[in-house]
Design an enzyme around this catalytic site. Structure first.
Site, PDB file in Angstrom:
ATOM      1  N   LYS A 117     101.833  67.756  19.893  1.00 59.72           N
ATOM      2  CA  LYS A 117     100.460  67.988  19.444  1.00 59.72           C
ATOM      3  C   LYS A 117     100.362  68.917  18.247  1.00 59.72           C
ATOM      4  O   LYS A 117      99.387  68.878  17.504  1.00 59.72           O
ATOM      5  CB  LYS A 117      99.632  68.589  20.587  1.00 59.72           C
ATOM      6  CG  LYS A 117      99.328  67.608  21.712  1.00 59.72           C
ATOM      7  CD  LYS A 117      98.440  68.247  22.768  1.00 59.72           C
ATOM      8  CE  LYS A 117      97.054  68.575  22.199  1.00 59.72           C
ATOM      9  NZ  LYS A 117      96.172  69.134  23.239  1.00 59.72           N
TER      10      LYS A 117
ATOM     11  N   SER B 150     108.329  69.738  19.396  1.00 58.79           N
ATOM     12  CA  SER B 150     108.127  70.621  18.250  1.00 58.79           C
ATOM     13  C   SER B 150     108.768  71.987  18.445  1.00 58.79           C
ATOM     14  O   SER B 150     108.930  72.743  17.487  1.00 58.79           O
ATOM     15  CB  SER B 150     106.625  70.793  17.964  1.00 58.79           C
ATOM     16  OG  SER B 150     105.965  71.351  19.092  1.00 58.79           O
TER      17      SER B 150
ATOM     18  N   TYR C 106     100.272  73.103  40.173  1.00 51.67           N
ATOM     19  CA  TYR C 106     101.401  72.942  39.259  1.00 51.67           C
ATOM     20  C   TYR C 106     102.553  72.222  39.949  1.00 51.67           C
ATOM     21  O   TYR C 106     103.141  71.285  39.397  1.00 51.67           O
ATOM     22  CB  TYR C 106     101.869  74.303  38.743  1.00 51.67           C
ATOM     23  CG  TYR C 106     103.132  74.220  37.915  1.00 51.67           C
ATOM     24  CD1 TYR C 106     103.122  73.599  36.665  1.00 51.67           C
ATOM     25  CD2 TYR C 106     104.337  74.753  38.378  1.00 51.67           C
ATOM     26  CE1 TYR C 106     104.273  73.506  35.904  1.00 51.67           C
ATOM     27  CE2 TYR C 106     105.492  74.658  37.619  1.00 51.67           C
ATOM     28  CZ  TYR C 106     105.459  74.042  36.391  1.00 51.67           C
ATOM     29  OH  TYR C 106     106.613  73.943  35.641  1.00 51.67           O
TER      30      TYR C 106
ATOM     31  N   GLY D 199     112.465  70.542  24.208  1.00 55.86           N
ATOM     32  CA  GLY D 199     112.372  69.247  23.539  1.00 55.86           C
ATOM     33  C   GLY D 199     113.039  69.258  22.181  1.00 55.86           C
ATOM     34  O   GLY D 199     113.774  68.326  21.828  1.00 55.86           O
TER      35      GLY D 199
END
Length: 287
Positions: A37, A14, A163, A18
């Site tokens: 999402k 979104s 992480y 990406g």
């Protein structure tokens, strides 16, 4: 090389990297499944699956925006089923969705730990696993994860163990699956930026304004990914690529157009050795 008619399933598409990968493929006339999402505008982060779909179609591609939580198997499966129903299959899987918290052991609560490992490592395994049956039917199928080269020096772990382990989990799955599916001709590779990339993760980091000026744009990763997707899946697999190395091998010698500020010394990204050789003319330094 063109991706015209190919279907890309991209997580976290979104916004940011990406979306940039999707837009680059859309210029070829590709089909882009925007698996993310964000369906409603976020107060701090620009972009939704719907605004991304508009950009994809304006660039020349076909878009399928789908709300997906990569931690949820049913959610991912429903999105893949929708993609196959709409476009007839999946040719390329891009594991871009990621969660980040650059915190030490005592500062990382278990909720944040679980989020990073479920989105990064588990999400990459799950999305790849569910795409593989469709990739088997594709011509030149690729799975690409936005994950770092495997380098287990303690310095990469000390400041943010949780992480780092979650991102290296993505890398380990690409290495493992490349070996597992090599004889089937499905490529599994990692792609990572040499420098910081001008995304929300950098913008909201400490010193983000200065770091943004020393960053490259997401388009460098989009162009590198596009080049990788054109390589033969049977031979170009099990690799951990740096973005500008991919493009330099493709004949790119001027990287200034990717810089937010072409006169600035670029900030080297996490998991990249500042002393590692860079393409001629590329200047990098500590973040």
């Amino acid at each position: 090389m063109s991706l015209k008619g190919k279907t890309l399933f991209i997580t976290g598409a979104s916004r940011g990297i990406g979306l940039a990968i999707g837009l680059r493929a859309a210029r070829d006339g590709a089909n882009i499944v925007i698996a993310a999402k964000t369906s409603q505008p976020h107060p701090k982060l620009a972009g939704t699956i719907h605004s991304a779909a508009e950009q994809i179609e304006a660039a020349g591609g076909r878009a399928l925006p789908v709300v997906v939580d990569v931690r949820d198997e049913a959610s991912v499966q429903a999105a893949i089923d929708a993609a196959v129903d709409r476009f007839g299959g999946i040719d390329i899987c891009v594991n871009n969705a990621s969660a980040i918290s650059l915190s030490g052991t005592l500062e990382t609560d278990m909720k944040r730990y679980d989020l990073m490992h479920q989105v990064n490592a588990r999400g990459t395994f799950l999305v790849s696993r569910l795409c593989i049956p469709h990739l088997r039917a594709a011509t030149n199928p690729h799975v690409l994860a936005l994950c770092p080269p495997l380098d287990l020096r303690p310095e990469w772990f000390a400041a943010h163990p949780a992480y780092t382990a979650s991102k290296y989990g993505m890398s380990l799955y690409m290495m493992a699956m490349a070996a597992e599916f090599r004889n089937e001709g499905i490529a599994f590779n990692g792609l990572w930026p040499r420098t910081t990339i001008a995304t929300a993760a950098v913008k909201f980091a400490p010193g983000g304004a200065e770091l943004m000026e020393r960053s490259r744009t997401p388009e460098i990763l989009a162009d590198a990914a596009h080049a990788i997707f054109g390589r033969p899946a049977r031979s170009a697999t099990g690799q951990f690529y740096l973005d500008d190395e991919v493009l330099y091998a493709e004949g790119v010698t001027d990287f200034s157009r990717y810089s937010r500020n072409p006169s600035a010394v670029l900030a080297v990204d996490l998991f990249v050795d500042p002393a590692a050789p860079a393409p001629p003319g590329v200047r990098v330094g500590a973040p």
